[in-house]
Design an enzyme around this catalytic site. Structure first.
Site, PDB file in Angstrom:
ATOM      1  N   HIS A  19       0.858  -1.196   0.000  1.00 16.68           N
ATOM      2  CA  HIS A  19       0.000   0.000   0.000  1.00 16.68           C
ATOM      3  C   HIS A  19       0.885   1.234   0.000  1.00 16.68           C
ATOM      4  O   HIS A  19       1.321   1.704   1.052  1.00 16.68           O
ATOM      5  CB  HIS A  19      -0.932  -0.026   1.217  1.00 16.68           C
ATOM      6  CG  HIS A  19      -1.955   1.071   1.224  1.00 16.68           C
ATOM      7  ND1 HIS A  19      -3.199   0.926   1.816  1.00 16.68           N
ATOM      8  CD2 HIS A  19      -1.947   2.333   0.721  1.00 16.68           C
ATOM      9  CE1 HIS A  19      -3.887   2.047   1.675  1.00 16.68           C
ATOM     10  NE2 HIS A  19      -3.136   2.926   1.024  1.00 16.68           N
ATOM     11  N   HIS A  21       1.308   4.936  -2.379  1.00 16.13           N
ATOM     12  CA  HIS A  21       0.969   5.814  -3.494  1.00 16.13           C
ATOM     13  C   HIS A  21       2.246   6.492  -3.949  1.00 16.13           C
ATOM     14  O   HIS A  21       2.869   7.212  -3.152  1.00 16.13           O
ATOM     15  CB  HIS A  21      -0.047   6.867  -3.065  1.00 16.13           C
ATOM     16  CG  HIS A  21      -1.317   6.281  -2.510  1.00 16.13           C
ATOM     17  ND1 HIS A  21      -2.457   6.116  -3.266  1.00 16.13           N
ATOM     18  CD2 HIS A  21      -1.620   5.785  -1.276  1.00 16.13           C
ATOM     19  CE1 HIS A  21      -3.409   5.569  -2.531  1.00 16.13           C
ATOM     20  NE2 HIS A  21      -2.926   5.347  -1.313  1.00 16.13           N
ATOM     21  N   HIS A 199      -9.523   1.159  -1.480  1.00 15.16           N
ATOM     22  CA  HIS A 199      -9.481   1.710  -0.131  1.00 15.16           C
ATOM     23  C   HIS A 199     -10.897   1.581   0.433  1.00 15.16           C
ATOM     24  O   HIS A 199     -11.867   1.974  -0.227  1.00 15.16           O
ATOM     25  CB  HIS A 199      -9.102   3.189  -0.152  1.00 15.16           C
ATOM     26  CG  HIS A 199      -7.655   3.454  -0.420  1.00 15.16           C
ATOM     27  ND1 HIS A 199      -6.987   2.934  -1.490  1.00 15.16           N
ATOM     28  CD2 HIS A 199      -6.740   4.201   0.276  1.00 15.16           C
ATOM     29  CE1 HIS A 199      -5.723   3.346  -1.450  1.00 15.16           C
ATOM     30  NE2 HIS A 199      -5.540   4.121  -0.394  1.00 15.16           N
ATOM     31  N   GLU A 202     -11.342   3.242   5.742  1.00 11.54           N
ATOM     32  CA  GLU A 202     -10.319   4.135   6.308  1.00 11.54           C
ATOM     33  C   GLU A 202     -11.061   5.190   7.138  1.00 11.54           C
ATOM     34  O   GLU A 202     -10.882   5.265   8.350  1.00 11.54           O
ATOM     35  CB  GLU A 202      -9.496   4.774   5.182  1.00 11.54           C
ATOM     36  CG  GLU A 202      -8.397   5.720   5.666  1.00 11.54           C
ATOM     37  CD  GLU A 202      -7.671   6.438   4.523  1.00 11.54           C
ATOM     38  OE1 GLU A 202      -8.215   6.476   3.396  1.00 11.54           O
ATOM     39  OE2 GLU A 202      -6.565   6.977   4.770  1.00 11.54           O
ATOM     40  N   ASP A 280       1.730   3.984   2.916  1.00 13.54           N
ATOM     41  CA  ASP A 280       0.703   4.821   2.293  1.00 13.54           C
ATOM     42  C   ASP A 280       1.309   5.999   1.520  1.00 13.54           C
ATOM     43  O   ASP A 280       1.468   5.904   0.305  1.00 13.54           O
ATOM     44  CB  ASP A 280      -0.311   5.306   3.342  1.00 13.54           C
ATOM     45  CG  ASP A 280      -1.682   5.631   2.771  1.00 13.54           C
ATOM     46  OD1 ASP A 280      -1.885   5.436   1.569  1.00 13.54           O
ATOM     47  OD2 ASP A 280      -2.561   6.071   3.543  1.00 13.54           O
ATOM     48  N   ASP A 281       1.626   7.081   2.230  1.00 11.10           N
ATOM     49  CA  ASP A 281       2.190   8.284   1.605  1.00 11.10           C
ATOM     50  C   ASP A 281       3.362   8.766   2.466  1.00 11.10           C
ATOM     51  O   ASP A 281       3.241   9.740   3.207  1.00 11.10           O
ATOM     52  CB  ASP A 281       1.115   9.374   1.523  1.00 11.10           C
ATOM     53  CG  ASP A 281      -0.091   8.926   0.727  1.00 11.10           C
ATOM     54  OD1 ASP A 281      -0.009   8.877  -0.515  1.00 11.10           O
ATOM     55  OD2 ASP A 281      -1.115   8.570   1.350  1.00 11.10           O
TER      56      ASP A 281
END
Ligand code: ADE
Ligand code: ZN
Length: 339
Positions: A19, A21, A199, A202, A280-281
């Site tokens: 996961h 991005h 997703h 969340e 994630d980010d």
């Protein structure tokens, strides 16, 4: 009794990231470099000023600044540089395999050709395999705040490049944009042989996770935190053996959890769910893969056997072949035997 060095154990533990991005790995330093290279104005004077802006109270706060940051990505080389910077970072985290997301609509809506985006990313992924030994799969995400028609147009635009795309995902503003909005485009993607991710749970309610399973027929759940509010849903996810790609520092930054000690990761494992740890980010949420591993391991006091399970889950939840999964499983066992 010998002391268990958790940080050293995590540092060398073979793992996969499921996961991530790519646009969320854009570090402020690279943002400035690309802004200069492409002569784009950004509303920040310094790297420090950018980092100071990274305080979020929810998902939308973050998304606003994340889409703005992505505006410096213009050329094929920019997408290559972004992707290679990420791979170089996770190579140092004993990460052996990645399944990464990108958001084509963020770029095509600015007039960038989807072919440029996919070419830069996949050239870096090929080099990552050749030079860093990291295998990869690329997942095209539809932005759920945009409409179904835009998602279909994106799927059509990606058609010439489907040999480089492994699956489709669903991201961006969750609440108010349920999976049902994209049932038809996911069906079309499935018909093209693409794997399906979304997703779900969340910020959105358990009902959205049900929809992702029943209407989108996804292969893996991204986040899934709020699934724990519904026992029948937990039983369904456990029974189907679906993997959850959990993102501890993201959850903390976006106020999905109040503090990491209250994070549901261990509860997920105890309920028989195949949870994994992901970043994630990472440029926005305070750290890459091992930073996430260490932070959640310390907060929850995760034991060696739990860390081994999480590493095994990262490969078993991937789309590597059975033989590849087995080789990685053995590498984890070998590493664990040294501690
Ligand atoms: N896009 C990038 N990161 C995301 C996240 N955590 N949730 C939804 N959309 C995203
Ligand atoms: Zn995400």
């Amino acid at each position: 009794m010998s002391h268990f060095d958790r940080a050293a154990f995590i540092a060398g533990l073979p793992k996969a990231e499921l996961h991530l991005h790519l646009e969320g790995s854009l570090e402020p330093e690279l943002m400035f470099e690309l802004a200069q290279r492409n002569q784009i104005d950004i509303p920040f004077k310094s790297v420090e000023e950018v980092r100071a802006a990274y305080r979020f109270s929810n998902l939308q706060d973050f998304l606003d600044i994340y889409y703005q940051g992505a505006g410096v990505l213009i050329t094929e080389q920019d997408f290559y540089d972004l992707t290679m910077a990420y791979l170089t970072k996770v190579a140092a985290d004993a990460c052996r395999h990645v399944e990464v997301f990108f958001d084509p609509q963020t770029h095509t809506d600015r007039g960038i050709d989807i072919g440029i985006v996919i070419s830069g990313i996949s050239r870096a992924l090929a080099d990552g395999q050749a030079h860093l030994g990291i295998s990869s799969k690329l997942i095209l995400c539809f932005l759920r705040h945009l409409d179904e028609e835009a998602a279909f147009a994106t799927l059509t635009a990606a058609e010439p490049y489907l040999d480089k795309i492994f699956g489709v995902g669903l991201d961006s503003s969750e609440v108010g944009h349920p999976p049902s909005k994209f049932a038809r485009v996911f069906e079309a993607a499935r018909a093209k042989g693409l794997h399906l991710f979304a997703h779900a749970g969340e910020e959105g309610p358990p009902a959205y996770v049900w929809e992702a399973l029943d209407l989108l027929k996804i292969d893996r759940i991204d986040h899934g935190n709020r699934a724990l509010e519904d026992d029948a849903l937990v039983a369904r996810i456990a029974q189907d053996g679906l993997t959850l790609t959990v993102c501890p520092l993201s959850n903390l930054s976006l106020c999905v959890v109040k503090d990491l000690k209250a994070h549901p990761l261990r509860t997920m494992l105890e309920k028989g769910l195949k949870a994994t740890i992901n970043s994630d980010d990472p440029a926005y949420f305070g750290g890459y893969l091992n930073t996430n591993w260490l932070a959640i391991a310390e907060a929850l006091d995760l034991k060696k056997d739990e860390l081994v399970t999480l590493a095994q889950n990262s490969f078993s939840g991937s789309y590597l072949t059975a033989a590849e999964k087995q080789a990685h499983a053995r590498a984890i066992t070998d590493w664990a035997a040294r501690f």
